[in-house]
Design a protein around this motif. Structure first.
Motif, PDB file in Angstrom:
ATOM      1  N   ASN A  10      48.238  45.401  61.607  1.00  0.00           N
ATOM      2  CA  ASN A  10      48.285  45.605  60.382  1.00  0.00           C
ATOM      3  C   ASN A  10      47.653  44.032  59.451  1.00  0.00           C
ATOM      4  O   ASN A  10      48.121  43.350  59.671  1.00  0.00           O
ATOM      5  CB  ASN A  10      49.289  45.638  59.486  1.00  0.00           C
ATOM      6  CG  ASN A  10      50.266  47.194  58.850  1.00  0.00           C
ATOM      7  OD1 ASN A  10      49.662  47.892  58.683  1.00  0.00           O
ATOM      8  ND2 ASN A  10      50.675  47.186  60.589  1.00  0.00           N
TER       9      ASN A  10
ATOM     10  N   GLU B 227      55.028  46.301  52.663  1.00  0.00           N
ATOM     11  CA  GLU B 227      54.846  46.153  54.382  1.00  0.00           C
ATOM     12  C   GLU B 227      55.156  46.718  55.391  1.00  0.00           C
ATOM     13  O   GLU B 227      54.621  47.731  56.097  1.00  0.00           O
ATOM     14  CB  GLU B 227      55.516  44.788  54.553  1.00  0.00           C
ATOM     15  CG  GLU B 227      54.647  44.441  56.275  1.00  0.00           C
ATOM     16  CD  GLU B 227      53.103  43.727  55.974  1.00  0.00           C
ATOM     17  OE1 GLU B 227      52.810  43.617  56.958  1.00  0.00           O
ATOM     18  OE2 GLU B 227      52.840  43.869  54.761  1.00  0.00           O
ATOM     19  N   HIS B 228      56.872  47.607  54.622  1.00  0.00           N
ATOM     20  CA  HIS B 228      56.996  48.943  55.853  1.00  0.00           C
ATOM     21  C   HIS B 228      56.809  49.720  55.846  1.00  0.00           C
ATOM     22  O   HIS B 228      56.639  50.638  56.777  1.00  0.00           O
ATOM     23  CB  HIS B 228      58.346  48.435  56.247  1.00  0.00           C
ATOM     24  CG  HIS B 228      59.208  50.141  54.022  1.00  0.00           C
ATOM     25  ND1 HIS B 228      59.232  49.086  53.639  1.00  0.00           N
ATOM     26  CD2 HIS B 228      59.950  50.830  54.557  1.00  0.00           C
ATOM     27  CE1 HIS B 228      59.644  49.950  52.123  1.00  0.00           C
ATOM     28  NE2 HIS B 228      59.955  51.485  52.976  1.00  0.00           N
TER      29      HIS B 228
ATOM     30  N   LYS C  51      53.496  50.447  55.069  1.00  0.00           N
ATOM     31  CA  LYS C  51      51.825  50.273  55.411  1.00  0.00           C
ATOM     32  C   LYS C  51      52.131  49.916  56.961  1.00  0.00           C
ATOM     33  O   LYS C  51      52.053  50.739  57.679  1.00  0.00           O
ATOM     34  CB  LYS C  51      51.196  49.237  55.005  1.00  0.00           C
ATOM     35  CG  LYS C  51      50.348  48.199  55.525  1.00  0.00           C
ATOM     36  CD  LYS C  51      49.402  47.035  55.100  1.00  0.00           C
ATOM     37  CE  LYS C  51      48.514  47.034  56.147  1.00  0.00           C
ATOM     38  NZ  LYS C  51      48.646  45.021  55.447  1.00  0.00           N
ATOM     39  N   LYS C  52      53.175  50.078  57.807  1.00  0.00           N
ATOM     40  CA  LYS C  52      53.350  49.309  59.050  1.00  0.00           C
ATOM     41  C   LYS C  52      54.134  50.928  59.539  1.00  0.00           C
ATOM     42  O   LYS C  52      53.110  51.891  60.641  1.00  0.00           O
ATOM     43  CB  LYS C  52      54.744  48.857  59.679  1.00  0.00           C
ATOM     44  CG  LYS C  52      54.046  47.433  59.483  1.00  0.00           C
ATOM     45  CD  LYS C  52      55.014  46.041  59.518  1.00  0.00           C
ATOM     46  CE  LYS C  52      54.567  44.758  59.543  1.00  0.00           C
ATOM     47  NZ  LYS C  52      55.785  43.358  59.963  1.00  0.00           N
ATOM     48  N   ASN C  53      55.065  51.850  58.969  1.00  0.00           N
ATOM     49  CA  ASN C  53      54.919  53.097  59.467  1.00  0.00           C
ATOM     50  C   ASN C  53      54.332  53.789  59.545  1.00  0.00           C
ATOM     51  O   ASN C  53      54.125  55.686  60.202  1.00  0.00           O
ATOM     52  CB  ASN C  53      56.210  53.581  58.419  1.00  0.00           C
ATOM     53  CG  ASN C  53      57.281  52.761  58.789  1.00  0.00           C
ATOM     54  OD1 ASN C  53      57.426  52.460  59.605  1.00  0.00           O
ATOM     55  ND2 ASN C  53      58.554  52.753  58.062  1.00  0.00           N
TER      56      ASN C  53
ATOM     57  N   GLN D 133      53.328  45.242  68.600  1.00  0.00           N
ATOM     58  CA  GLN D 133      53.461  44.850  67.524  1.00  0.00           C
ATOM     59  C   GLN D 133      52.842  43.460  66.959  1.00  0.00           C
ATOM     60  O   GLN D 133      53.387  42.942  67.661  1.00  0.00           O
ATOM     61  CB  GLN D 133      54.343  44.698  66.206  1.00  0.00           C
ATOM     62  CG  GLN D 133      53.566  44.189  65.183  1.00  0.00           C
ATOM     63  CD  GLN D 133      54.997  43.962  64.398  1.00  0.00           C
ATOM     64  OE1 GLN D 133      56.144  44.298  64.629  1.00  0.00           O
ATOM     65  NE2 GLN D 133      54.637  43.169  62.483  1.00  0.00           N
TER      66      GLN D 133
ATOM     67  N   ASP E 132      50.277  40.389  64.741  1.00  0.00           N
ATOM     68  CA  ASP E 132      49.759  39.990  63.869  1.00  0.00           C
ATOM     69  C   ASP E 132      48.526  39.652  64.263  1.00  0.00           C
ATOM     70  O   ASP E 132      47.888  39.114  64.693  1.00  0.00           O
ATOM     71  CB  ASP E 132      50.699  39.291  62.856  1.00  0.00           C
ATOM     72  CG  ASP E 132      51.749  39.977  62.660  1.00  0.00           C
ATOM     73  OD1 ASP E 132      51.835  41.470  62.500  1.00  0.00           O
ATOM     74  OD2 ASP E 132      53.433  39.010  61.900  1.00  0.00           O
TER      75      ASP E 132
ATOM     76  N   PHE F  48      60.370  51.179  60.213  1.00  0.00           N
ATOM     77  CA  PHE F  48      60.463  49.842  59.948  1.00  0.00           C
ATOM     78  C   PHE F  48      61.279  50.234  58.768  1.00  0.00           C
ATOM     79  O   PHE F  48      60.755  50.977  57.680  1.00  0.00           O
ATOM     80  CB  PHE F  48      59.126  49.342  59.284  1.00  0.00           C
ATOM     81  CG  PHE F  48      58.714  48.333  60.718  1.00  0.00           C
ATOM     82  CD1 PHE F  48      58.707  47.089  60.651  1.00  0.00           C
ATOM     83  CD2 PHE F  48      57.830  48.839  61.654  1.00  0.00           C
ATOM     84  CE1 PHE F  48      58.665  46.488  61.556  1.00  0.00           C
ATOM     85  CE2 PHE F  48      57.485  48.858  62.235  1.00  0.00           C
ATOM     86  CZ  PHE F  48      57.558  47.567  62.923  1.00  0.00           C
TER      87      PHE F  48
ATOM     88  N   SER G 222      59.014  39.783  54.873  1.00  0.00           N
ATOM     89  CA  SER G 222      59.094  40.757  56.233  1.00  0.00           C
ATOM     90  C   SER G 222      60.111  41.298  56.883  1.00  0.00           C
ATOM     91  O   SER G 222      60.939  41.259  56.267  1.00  0.00           O
ATOM     92  CB  SER G 222      58.438  40.358  56.967  1.00  0.00           C
ATOM     93  OG  SER G 222      57.545  40.910  58.328  1.00  0.00           O
TER      94      SER G 222
END
Length: 254
Positions: A9, A87-88, A90-92, A106, A108, A168, A183
């Protein structure tokens, strides 16, 4: 050799995204990259405004596409058209693009992988391992004032076999106090709660080996390192850090 799906991400990472992608290319099966931002948190002192633009404006995405084409790497790139609530989420969303059962790592956009001989050997037998999740030591370049190798690493679950049960969630209020961050954290499917990072301060006696793997308590460590913010670089300091961790973990960096 088994390879890992690298999911990233990113948002306005132009100064260091090249270091990040190149460091992972050797073990990447495919890159999954989402360029976009999340709403910031006005309740936190250093986050006093909301994001206003959905995706990078500094040339990050153009650089990423050019770089991945040159590397000949497989990739799927997504550009956000709206600002994410957290954020979670977006990650999922990005994890849902990766086939279930495949290994993911993962990374960054401001991080750089340091591979070891042991990591490459472990990739040869990944599918035979009983572990479904691995912690990775994260070394932070908090600022440029370090004169000696940092003895602090944070073990974070960064490699796992992709599953709908392993997604997440944002940290709880208690975890916010412990880790001091907004985060998101990956969920351990066994205990159904986010997994805290663990601070490791060089306690060599707590490192155990078994079945060719390294453990810190019950946490299996994958023998590669992630350095945060590779844009802050001092070659000699970096060498001292690598030598320190080679001796501590009994590994050899490439």
């Amino acid at each position: 050799m088994a390879k890992l799906n690298i999911f990233m991400n990113i948002y306005e990472e132009f100064p260091h995204i090249e270091h990040s992608i190149k460091s992972a290319a050797k073990i990447a099966k495919k890159f999954y990259i989402l360029d976009g931002t999340v709403k910031l948190f006005p309740a936190k002192p250093d986050y006093n405004s909301y994001a206003e633009v959905a995706s990078s404006r500094d040339g990050t995405l153009e650089l990423v596409k050019e770089l991945l084409k040159k590397l000949g790497a497989g990739y799927s790139i997504y550009e956000s058209t709206y600002i994410w609530e957290s954020e979670h989420l977006k990650k999922n969303w990005l994890l849902d693009k990766i086939p279930e059962g495949e290994w993911v790592l993962q990374l960054d956009g401001d991080e750089q992988l340091y591979l070891t001989n042991e990591a490459l050997a472990l990739l040869q037998r990944m599918d035979d391992l009983k572990e479904e999740t691995f912690d990775v030591p994260i070394i932070f370049h908090a600022d440029a004032s370090f004169k000696e190798p940092s003895r602090i690493a944070f073990l974070q679950p960064r490699i796992w076999r992709n599953s709908r049960n392993r997604r997440f969630r944002p940290p709880s209020k208690e975890q916010l106090v412990r880790i001091g961050s907004y985060s998101s954290l990956p969920v351990d499917p066994e205990v159904k709660r986010p997994v805290d990072p663990v601070s490791f301060s060089g306690e060599q006696e707590l490192l155990k080996r078994g079945g060719g793997l390294l453990y810190y308590g019950s946490r299996a460590i994958f023998p590669l390192f992630i350095f945060n913010n590779p844009a802050i670089r001092n070659v000699e300091r970096q060498k001292r850090r690598l030598i320190y961790y080679e001796r501590l973990f009994g590994i050899k960096f490439l």
